[in-house]
Design a protein around this motif. Sequence first.
Motif, PDB file in Angstrom:
ATOM      1  N   GLU A 105       0.832  -1.207   0.000  1.00 54.52           N
ATOM      2  CA  GLU A 105       0.000   0.000   0.000  1.00 54.52           C
ATOM      3  C   GLU A 105       0.865   1.254   0.000  1.00 54.52           C
ATOM      4  N   GLN A 106       1.955   1.217   0.758  1.00 54.98           N
ATOM      5  CA  GLN A 106       2.867   2.360   0.785  1.00 54.98           C
ATOM      6  C   GLN A 106       3.403   2.645  -0.612  1.00 54.98           C
ATOM      7  N   ALA A 107       3.784   1.582  -1.327  1.00 55.50           N
ATOM      8  CA  ALA A 107       4.329   1.764  -2.672  1.00 55.50           C
ATOM      9  C   ALA A 107       3.288   2.375  -3.606  1.00 55.50           C
ATOM     10  N   ASN A 108       2.030   1.939  -3.468  1.00 56.57           N
ATOM     11  CA  ASN A 108       0.967   2.433  -4.352  1.00 56.57           C
ATOM     12  C   ASN A 108       0.500   3.833  -4.014  1.00 56.57           C
ATOM     13  N   LYS A 109       0.437   4.145  -2.732  1.00 57.38           N
ATOM     14  CA  LYS A 109      -0.181   5.399  -2.305  1.00 57.38           C
ATOM     15  C   LYS A 109       0.807   6.489  -1.882  1.00 57.38           C
ATOM     16  N   LEU A 110       1.973   6.095  -1.397  1.00 56.75           N
ATOM     17  CA  LEU A 110       2.857   7.084  -0.769  1.00 56.75           C
ATOM     18  C   LEU A 110       4.097   7.435  -1.580  1.00 56.75           C
ATOM     19  N   ALA A 111       4.388   6.700  -2.654  1.00 53.25           N
ATOM     20  CA  ALA A 111       5.601   6.997  -3.425  1.00 53.25           C
ATOM     21  C   ALA A 111       5.612   8.439  -3.898  1.00 53.25           C
ATOM     22  N   GLY A 112       4.474   8.899  -4.424  1.00 50.63           N
ATOM     23  CA  GLY A 112       4.384  10.276  -4.897  1.00 50.63           C
ATOM     24  C   GLY A 112       4.477  11.276  -3.774  1.00 50.63           C
ATOM     25  N   GLN A 113       3.776  11.017  -2.677  1.00 50.15           N
ATOM     26  CA  GLN A 113       3.794  11.948  -1.538  1.00 50.15           C
ATOM     27  C   GLN A 113       5.190  12.075  -0.935  1.00 50.15           C
ATOM     28  N   ILE A 114       5.866  10.932  -0.767  1.00 48.83           N
ATOM     29  CA  ILE A 114       7.214  10.973  -0.204  1.00 48.83           C
ATOM     30  C   ILE A 114       8.173  11.666  -1.167  1.00 48.83           C
ATOM     31  N   ALA A 115       7.995  11.446  -2.470  1.00 54.78           N
ATOM     32  CA  ALA A 115       8.827  12.144  -3.459  1.00 54.78           C
ATOM     33  C   ALA A 115       8.608  13.650  -3.372  1.00 54.78           C
ATOM     34  N   PHE A 116       7.339  14.065  -3.249  1.00 53.14           N
ATOM     35  CA  PHE A 116       7.036  15.493  -3.098  1.00 53.14           C
ATOM     36  C   PHE A 116       7.688  16.066  -1.841  1.00 53.14           C
ATOM     37  N   LEU A 117       7.556  15.336  -0.733  1.00 53.06           N
ATOM     38  CA  LEU A 117       8.125  15.834   0.523  1.00 53.06           C
ATOM     39  C   LEU A 117       9.639  15.914   0.439  1.00 53.06           C
ATOM     40  N   LYS A 118      10.262  14.911  -0.184  1.00 54.41           N
ATOM     41  CA  LYS A 118      11.719  14.950  -0.350  1.00 54.41           C
ATOM     42  C   LYS A 118      12.132  16.185  -1.149  1.00 54.41           C
ATOM     43  N   CYS A 173      18.819  10.231 -11.390  1.00 46.27           N
ATOM     44  CA  CYS A 173      19.399  11.347 -12.148  1.00 46.27           C
ATOM     45  C   CYS A 173      20.155  12.234 -11.184  1.00 46.27           C
ATOM     46  N   LYS A 174      21.473  12.256 -11.239  1.00 47.00           N
ATOM     47  CA  LYS A 174      22.265  13.044 -10.304  1.00 47.00           C
ATOM     48  C   LYS A 174      22.239  14.536 -10.639  1.00 47.00           C
ATOM     49  N   ASP A 175      21.698  14.896 -11.800  1.00 43.54           N
ATOM     50  CA  ASP A 175      21.789  16.283 -12.228  1.00 43.54           C
ATOM     51  C   ASP A 175      20.539  17.104 -11.925  1.00 43.54           C
ATOM     52  N   ALA A 176      19.407  16.456 -11.742  1.00 36.48           N
ATOM     53  CA  ALA A 176      18.178  17.210 -11.492  1.00 36.48           C
ATOM     54  C   ALA A 176      17.279  16.420 -10.562  1.00 36.48           C
ATOM     55  N   ALA A 177      17.867  15.980  -9.422  1.00 40.58           N
ATOM     56  CA  ALA A 177      17.175  15.053  -8.544  1.00 40.58           C
ATOM     57  C   ALA A 177      15.852  15.603  -8.028  1.00 40.58           C
ATOM     58  N   GLU A 178      15.846  16.857  -7.572  1.00 37.44           N
ATOM     59  CA  GLU A 178      14.611  17.435  -7.033  1.00 37.44           C
ATOM     60  C   GLU A 178      13.506  17.470  -8.079  1.00 37.44           C
ATOM     61  N   ASP A 179      13.844  17.882  -9.285  1.00 39.89           N
ATOM     62  CA  ASP A 179      12.834  17.976 -10.344  1.00 39.89           C
ATOM     63  C   ASP A 179      12.306  16.600 -10.738  1.00 39.89           C
ATOM     64  N   VAL A 180      13.186  15.605 -10.738  1.00 42.74           N
ATOM     65  CA  VAL A 180      12.755  14.252 -11.079  1.00 42.74           C
ATOM     66  C   VAL A 180      11.762  13.736 -10.043  1.00 42.74           C
ATOM     67  N   LEU A 181      12.048  13.993  -8.765  1.00 41.92           N
ATOM     68  CA  LEU A 181      11.138  13.554  -7.719  1.00 41.92           C
ATOM     69  C   LEU A 181       9.801  14.278  -7.798  1.00 41.92           C
ATOM     70  N   ALA A 182       9.842  15.569  -8.092  1.00 43.91           N
ATOM     71  CA  ALA A 182       8.596  16.323  -8.247  1.00 43.91           C
ATOM     72  C   ALA A 182       7.775  15.746  -9.395  1.00 43.91           C
ATOM     73  N   ASP A 183       8.449  15.411 -10.499  1.00 45.42           N
ATOM     74  CA  ASP A 183       7.757  14.835 -11.655  1.00 45.42           C
ATOM     75  C   ASP A 183       7.171  13.474 -11.303  1.00 45.42           C
ATOM     76  N   LEU A 184       7.899  12.685 -10.499  1.00 41.42           N
ATOM     77  CA  LEU A 184       7.385  11.392 -10.060  1.00 41.42           C
ATOM     78  C   LEU A 184       6.075  11.560  -9.301  1.00 41.42           C
ATOM     79  N   GLY A 185       6.052  12.551  -8.405  1.00 43.35           N
ATOM     80  CA  GLY A 185       4.834  12.799  -7.637  1.00 43.35           C
ATOM     81  C   GLY A 185       3.660  13.171  -8.513  1.00 43.35           C
ATOM     82  N   VAL A 186       3.900  14.021  -9.510  1.00 44.14           N
ATOM     83  CA  VAL A 186       2.824  14.442 -10.403  1.00 44.14           C
ATOM     84  C   VAL A 186       2.356  13.272 -11.263  1.00 44.14           C
ATOM     85  N   ARG A 187       3.312  12.483 -11.769  1.00 45.19           N
ATOM     86  CA  ARG A 187       2.923  11.348 -12.608  1.00 45.19           C
ATOM     87  C   ARG A 187       2.075  10.346 -11.835  1.00 45.19           C
ATOM     88  N   GLN A 188       2.422  10.116 -10.567  1.00 41.35           N
ATOM     89  CA  GLN A 188       1.607   9.202  -9.772  1.00 41.35           C
ATOM     90  C   GLN A 188       0.214   9.784  -9.541  1.00 41.35           C
TER      91      GLN A 188
END
Length: 526
Positions: free
Chosen positions: A437-450, A500-515
């Motif tokens: 459940e964490q993987a399905n529901k929280l991956a995006g939220q944790i990526a956003f918080l990170k 991605c070592k060059d744009a880590a924050e943006d990649v995580l933000a994109d992960l959250g939006v995609r989820q």
Amino acid sequence: MASKELKALTREEVAQHNSESDLWIIIDSKVYDVTRFRNLHPGGASVFLEEDIPGQDATEAFFSLHRYEVLERPQYKRLQVGYIQGEEPQINPPIDSGAISKVPYAEPTWLVEGYHSPYFTEGHRKFQIAVRKFFDEVVYPDAQARELDGKRPSQSVFDKMAEVELHAMRMGPGKHLKGRTLMNGLVKPEEFDYFHELIISQELCRCGSRGYGDGMQAGCVIGLPPVLNFGSEALKARVVPEVLSGKRFICLAISEAHAGSDVFGLQTTATKTEDGKHWIVTGTKKWITNGMWADYFTVGCKTEDGFTVILVERVDGVETKPIKTSYSPAAGTAFVTFDNVKVPVENTLGEEGGGIFVMLSNFNHERWVMCCTSARSQRMIVEECMKWANQRKAFGKPLNSQAVVRAKLAAMIARAESVQNWLENLTYQMCNMSYKEQANKLAGQIAFLKMYSTRCAQQTATDAVQIFGGRGVTQTGMGRFIEHYHRTVPFDSLLGGANCKDAAEDVLADLGVRQAMRGMPKNARL
């Protein structure tokens, strides 16, 4: 050797010692004879001869230039000859073992008297008291020394942490805790939850030593879970006990110079021998935390079936070289070379070609841990700035009398509070969800918080330097924690398996939006 007897003195008596050949000063009701020390003072002898210093109360002048810890050093303690009769010290030591800071917003609200929390119990509070006392007394002194000399954390500290099972608890709740006595029995293994782990992560980073903090088994936190979750029973029985006892060390070796942490672009290969009993691992890894002293390497490899994760032991063919970074070598950051290293096939973690699932399984937890430390580190900077703005005078007034300084403090406090509160909410969800459940529901939220927490951290670091001025870029003295934080905080934005070592924050933000977009109702319209 017996301690020197200190005299009870009056301010009038001290005032008589006001010449170059007989020079006393008062600091926070304590009397110091600085006659001989005057010429040894790093800032020059003249500071002791300034107006209102000889024979007078120099408390304000001292604390405009020095941290309290200076008074605690043996060479300066010896200068004390007495104390002012009828007066008590008004300034408390900054490191009072286990104590809760009284500085506003220096602690999360659940630790502040009079506040309430829906998440933390009395058991969590007792646990926090014990953990803070342990880190203050056992870890903090070693952290300050090792951050300076760049040596690895002391083995004695690893051993003491193992005695109370701190290494095991940093892996989070799980079967690996069964049968262990956690923090001298303060919490039962089956009752240990993510809030207990949050407490450990946040108390550790209060040491204010970023390189040392990573050196303190950060490689284990990210390198051992794949073994715990995907290793064979025989492999776990051999490796896990010695790692959690602090006797041997492990790291995660994924990132490469050309690919960053993009697992599909890795060039390290693993090919099987003709008899199918061994892997031959060849390639290089870069920016590997704890790699310098690791006995085991959890390695991402390109195999015939795709991406596979293999546990490689330090044997012939494994070579590590230190990488100089902007924080201390105490982290053991390494460039790792695998030159035709022979590894038993039994060391494969998970299915051959199924390495992506092995890596993804721990990404949420890894990022969540980073959010825990980021939130607490920001709060430490808030405390430093609140103290400095209150004691530092500019144009004859405290620094906090300036609206622009108060505005920066307000923004710093708001960021720290918002990150902590979001973190506590997510931690509660983790405590009440299965791993799936964490993987399905929280991956995006944790990526956003990170993403949010590390951006907040960098802004707080910038504001703190402005508040401290030149001291904020000086590695010693009043602003040393600010300088250290400002120099090392970019690490937090890069870490966390963003691929991605060059744009880590943006990649995580994109992960959250995609989820989030995957969860959009098909019939949703404006």
